[in-house]
Design an enzyme around this catalytic site. Structure first.
Site, PDB file in Angstrom:
ATOM      1  N   ASP A   1      -5.539  -3.235  -2.785  1.00 27.21           N
ATOM      2  CA  ASP A   1      -6.996  -2.781  -3.050  1.00 27.21           C
ATOM      3  C   ASP A   1      -7.472  -3.619  -3.971  1.00 27.21           C
ATOM      4  O   ASP A   1      -8.167  -3.935  -4.348  1.00 27.21           O
ATOM      5  CB  ASP A   1      -7.760  -1.682  -2.378  1.00 27.21           C
ATOM      6  CG  ASP A   1      -6.288  -0.669  -3.072  1.00 27.21           C
ATOM      7  OD1 ASP A   1      -5.307  -0.686  -3.303  1.00 27.21           O
ATOM      8  OD2 ASP A   1      -6.746   1.050  -2.779  1.00 27.21           O
TER       9      ASP A   1
ATOM     10  N   ASP B   1      -6.362 -16.066   2.113  1.00 27.48           N
ATOM     11  CA  ASP B   1      -8.061 -16.649   2.363  1.00 27.48           C
ATOM     12  C   ASP B   1      -9.048 -16.210   1.520  1.00 27.48           C
ATOM     13  O   ASP B   1      -9.575 -17.322   1.398  1.00 27.48           O
ATOM     14  CB  ASP B   1      -8.125 -15.537   3.877  1.00 27.48           C
ATOM     15  CG  ASP B   1      -8.425 -16.439   5.101  1.00 27.48           C
ATOM     16  OD1 ASP B   1      -6.947 -17.793   4.971  1.00 27.48           O
ATOM     17  OD2 ASP B   1      -8.745 -17.412   6.167  1.00 27.48           O
TER      18      ASP B   1
ATOM     19  N   ASP C   1      -1.595 -12.540   5.658  1.00 29.60           N
ATOM     20  CA  ASP C   1      -3.194 -13.225   6.071  1.00 29.60           C
ATOM     21  C   ASP C   1      -5.025 -12.972   5.122  1.00 29.60           C
ATOM     22  O   ASP C   1      -5.605 -13.755   4.629  1.00 29.60           O
ATOM     23  CB  ASP C   1      -3.479 -12.963   7.005  1.00 29.60           C
ATOM     24  CG  ASP C   1      -4.464 -13.167   8.365  1.00 29.60           C
ATOM     25  OD1 ASP C   1      -4.918 -14.195   8.071  1.00 29.60           O
ATOM     26  OD2 ASP C   1      -4.489 -13.350   9.098  1.00 29.60           O
TER      27      ASP C   1
ATOM     28  N   LYS D   1       0.702  -0.832   0.169  1.00 28.78           N
ATOM     29  CA  LYS D   1      -0.054   0.022  -0.594  1.00 28.78           C
ATOM     30  C   LYS D   1       1.014   1.527   0.182  1.00 28.78           C
ATOM     31  O   LYS D   1       0.546   1.834   0.599  1.00 28.78           O
ATOM     32  CB  LYS D   1      -1.133  -0.282   1.403  1.00 28.78           C
ATOM     33  CG  LYS D   1      -2.096   0.763   1.319  1.00 28.78           C
ATOM     34  CD  LYS D   1      -2.915   1.412   0.211  1.00 28.78           C
ATOM     35  CE  LYS D   1      -4.048   1.548   0.254  1.00 28.78           C
ATOM     36  NZ  LYS D   1      -4.816   1.826  -0.534  1.00 28.78           N
TER      37      LYS D   1
END
Ligand code: NAD
Length: 364
Positions: A227, A255, A251, A194
């Site tokens: 994002d 997922d 993380d 980011k």
């Protein structure tokens, strides 16, 4: 010449952990029977099983055996029986301690959606078909470990904060893992950060670029904001080969990527960085289906394949991946994946089918 003899610690753990670890060992044995290596195993309790036996989710002797081994194969830990426990007595805290002690700073999660599984994906079949990506998540640094962190009073209210911190060496070493893996795959790395907002991400981006330019200039490198990466994973996951990212972003993204194939029972992982790696399915102990011979053993079996890769036994690892792909192509499905037109098989039957295909691979 004598065969390589690898010492493996088995931590089947709780719930379906023992059901699927049994099948991981079966494929390892088959691989060894067709390779120039042998395995010796030490099976030890971890998680809830270790709490019951020793009042400690990771007894000191278990940790010592793990550190002295060539690889640790874990099933899963936890379950309702131990849910009332807190802090260091929780089954999962034994696992965190183990990862830290092993120096396992890179968590590798491959996600593969073969033709045969695309129809079971929650996303559009044509978008996910043949997705084959690897998430490399930094595992022992970043905001999950950064100091200072606190929750404290401030005037008549409270404030809380964490620190997202990375050092150059921490970024360099995980970037190297990602580039090394890309070299064995399709030679493309996407580094996710980011950097438009976070200073720590600006360092991340600079260091990944420097490692690339110095030692891995033959690998394609692109940088992507987190994002956008989340959106791209859902829109067009096939564009990715290796994704490398920090602890928090990894993380969440891993997922999200895990849902692509349609079942948690498919996803293997490896946590590496130290001398000894930890190999475990992504799923938990699934107490609802434990001990019934219905759990999907593929995640554990593919984790065994990652162990073989880690040990440098790449042909054996390839045999495992081939065995799984062929079994799925032939319509074998455990309950979690079974739909109309599929052949429903038990845990042990799925494993046997994979082993039959592995034998054919070794013969061919
Ligand atoms: P879970 O992954 O155990 O189960 C989620 C759902 O997926 C359940 O319906 C389960 O039946 C199904 N499932 C999981 N693995 C499967 C497999 N191999 N084959 C078929 N179906 C499968 O997650 P949960 O229910 O949130 O957690 C159960 C316990 O596992 C908790 O105690 C949790 O703390 C623990 N846990 C451990 C680990 C680990 O050991 N690494 C990871 C996650 C959760």
């Amino acid at each position: 010449m004598s065969k390589d003899a690898y010492r493996i610690v088995l931590l089947p753990g709780d719930g379906i952990g023992p059901d699927v670890t049994r099948e991981a060992v079966a494929v390892l044995e088959l691989a060894a029977a067709h390779g120039d290596f042998t395995f010796s195993y030490k099976e030890l309790p971890a998680g809830g099983a270790a709490i019951d036996a020793h009042n400690d989710p990771l007894p000191p002797n278990v940790l010592e055996e793990c550190l002295a081994s060539d690889g640790v194969v874990l099933g899963a830990v936890g379950g309702p029986k131990w849910d009332h426990l807190t802090g260091a007595m929780r089954p999962e805290s034994g696992l965190l301690k183990l990862r830290k002690a092993l120096g396992a700073f890179a968590n590798l999660r491959p996600v593969f959606v073969p033709d045969a599984l695309a129809e079971g994906s929650p996303l559009r079949e044509d978008a996910v078909r043949n997705t084959d990506l690897l998430v490399v998540r930094e595992l022992t640094g970043g905001i999950y470990f950064g100091e200072p962190r606190a929750r404290e009073p401030e005037g008549d209210h409270e404030k809380a904060y964490n620190t997202m911190v990375y050092t150059t060496p921490e970024i360099e070493r995980v970037a190297r893992v990602a580039f090394d893996w890309a070299g064995k795959r399709r030679r493309a790395v996407t580094s996710v950060d980011k950097a438009n907002v976070l200073v720590v991400s600006q360092l991340w981006r600079d260091v990944v670029q420097q490692v690339h330019d110095k030692d891995f200039a033959d690998i394609d490198l692109q940088h992507m904001y987190v994002d956008n990466a989340a959106m791209q994973l859902v829109l067009n996951p096939r564009q990715f080969d290796v994704i490398v990212t920090g602890n928090l972003f990894g993380d969440i993204l891993s997922d999200a990527a895990a849902t692509l194939g349609g079942s948690l029972g498919l996803l293997p992982s490896a946590s590496v960085g130290g001398r000894t790696g930890l190999f475990e399915p992504v799923h938990g102990s699934a107490p609802d289906i434990a001990g019934q011979d219905i759990a999907n053993p593929i995640a554990a079996i593919l984790s065994a394949g990652m162990l073989l890769d880690f040990l440098g036994e790449s042909r054996a690892a390839e045999a495992i991946r081939h065995g799984v792909a062929e079994a799925l192509d032939a319509g074998a499905r455990t309950a979690d994946l079974c739909r109309t037109g599929h052949r429903r098989v038990s845990t042990s039957e799925m494993s046997e089918e994979i082993q039959r295909n592995m034998k054919a691979f070794f013969k061919g």
